[in-house]
Design a protein around this motif. Structure first.
Motif, PDB file in Angstrom:
ATOM      1  N   GLY A 180      -2.997 -12.887  -4.590  1.00 41.51           N
ATOM      2  CA  GLY A 180      -3.986 -12.845  -3.528  1.00 41.51           C
ATOM      3  C   GLY A 180      -4.631 -14.184  -3.244  1.00 41.51           C
ATOM      4  N   ASP A 213      -4.054   0.193  -1.834  1.00 40.89           N
ATOM      5  CA  ASP A 213      -4.303   0.327  -0.392  1.00 40.89           C
ATOM      6  C   ASP A 213      -5.734  -0.082  -0.060  1.00 40.89           C
ATOM      7  OD1 ASP A 213      -1.735   1.239  -0.027  1.00 40.89           O
ATOM      8  OD2 ASP A 213      -2.301   3.358   0.015  1.00 40.89           O
ATOM      9  N   TYR A 236     -10.274 -13.090   0.041  1.00 42.91           N
ATOM     10  CA  TYR A 236      -9.703 -11.900   0.672  1.00 42.91           C
ATOM     11  C   TYR A 236      -9.398 -10.786  -0.323  1.00 42.91           C
ATOM     12  CZ  TYR A 236      -9.042 -15.044   4.600  1.00 42.91           C
ATOM     13  OH  TYR A 236      -9.253 -15.939   5.611  1.00 42.91           O
ATOM     14  N   LEU A 266      -3.272  -4.476  -7.174  1.00 39.40           N
ATOM     15  CA  LEU A 266      -3.588  -4.325  -5.752  1.00 39.40           C
ATOM     16  C   LEU A 266      -3.296  -2.900  -5.304  1.00 39.40           C
ATOM     17  CD1 LEU A 266      -2.053  -7.668  -4.466  1.00 39.40           C
ATOM     18  CD2 LEU A 266      -4.467  -7.130  -4.757  1.00 39.40           C
ATOM     19  N   SER A 274      -9.362  -6.584   2.475  1.00 41.39           N
ATOM     20  CA  SER A 274      -8.907  -7.849   3.050  1.00 41.39           C
ATOM     21  C   SER A 274      -8.978  -7.827   4.574  1.00 41.39           C
ATOM     22  CB  SER A 274      -7.469  -8.139   2.607  1.00 41.39           C
ATOM     23  OG  SER A 274      -7.400  -8.248   1.215  1.00 41.39           O
ATOM     24  N   PHE A 275      -8.597  -6.709   5.161  1.00 39.29           N
ATOM     25  CA  PHE A 275      -8.673  -6.571   6.616  1.00 39.29           C
ATOM     26  C   PHE A 275     -10.122  -6.668   7.078  1.00 39.29           C
ATOM     27  CE2 PHE A 275      -8.868  -3.879  10.479  1.00 39.29           C
ATOM     28  CZ  PHE A 275      -8.061  -4.654  11.288  1.00 39.29           C
ATOM     29  N   SER A 327      -7.346  -2.404  -1.457  1.00 39.99           N
ATOM     30  CA  SER A 327      -7.352  -3.868  -1.424  1.00 39.99           C
ATOM     31  C   SER A 327      -6.995  -4.368  -0.030  1.00 39.99           C
ATOM     32  CB  SER A 327      -6.351  -4.438  -2.432  1.00 39.99           C
ATOM     33  OG  SER A 327      -6.623  -3.994  -3.732  1.00 39.99           O
ATOM     34  N   ASP A 328      -6.009  -3.717   0.587  1.00 42.47           N
ATOM     35  CA  ASP A 328      -5.603  -4.096   1.946  1.00 42.47           C
ATOM     36  C   ASP A 328      -6.739  -3.861   2.939  1.00 42.47           C
ATOM     37  OD1 ASP A 328      -3.086  -4.815   1.069  1.00 42.47           O
ATOM     38  OD2 ASP A 328      -2.185  -2.886   1.584  1.00 42.47           O
TER      39      ASP A 328
END
Length: 72
Positions: free
Chosen positions: A3, A20, A7, A18, A26-27, A22-23
Motif C-alpha cells: 500500500g 474490501d 491511502y 488488505l 482508500s477510495f 481497505s479499498d
C-alpha cells in the motif's frame, strides 16, 4: 507491507491484511483529496495534519463556537 502511505486503512497496520474495507477507505481518501484539493500526505502541514485522513477525523469532532459562525 503493501500500500501507499496515506491511502492504507489504519487496520492494515495491525494485521497486515488488505480487505474490501481497505479499498473503500482508500477510495474515501481519494474523494477527500479531490474535494479539498489537498494531498493525502503533506509534510508541510502541522503535526497530525500531515496525514489527510487523520486531519478529517479530527475535523469531524469540531463543534460550532457559541455566538459565531466558525468552528473551534
Amino acid at each position: 507491507p503493501q500500500g501507499t502511505p496515506g491511502y492504507v486503512d489504519p487496520e492494515y497496520y495491525q494485521c497486515y491484511q488488505l480487505t474490501d474495507k481497505s479499498d473503500v477507505y482508500s477510495f474515501g481518501v481519494v474523494l477527500v483529496e479531490l474535494i479539498s484539493s489537498l494531498r493525502a500526505v503533506d509534510f508541510n502541514r502541522n503535526g497530525s495534519d500531515v496525514n489527510l485522513s487523520y486531519m478529517v477525523f479530527r475535523l469531524d469532532r469540531w463543534e460550532p463556537c457559541k455566538n459565531t459562525r466558525t468552528y473551534c
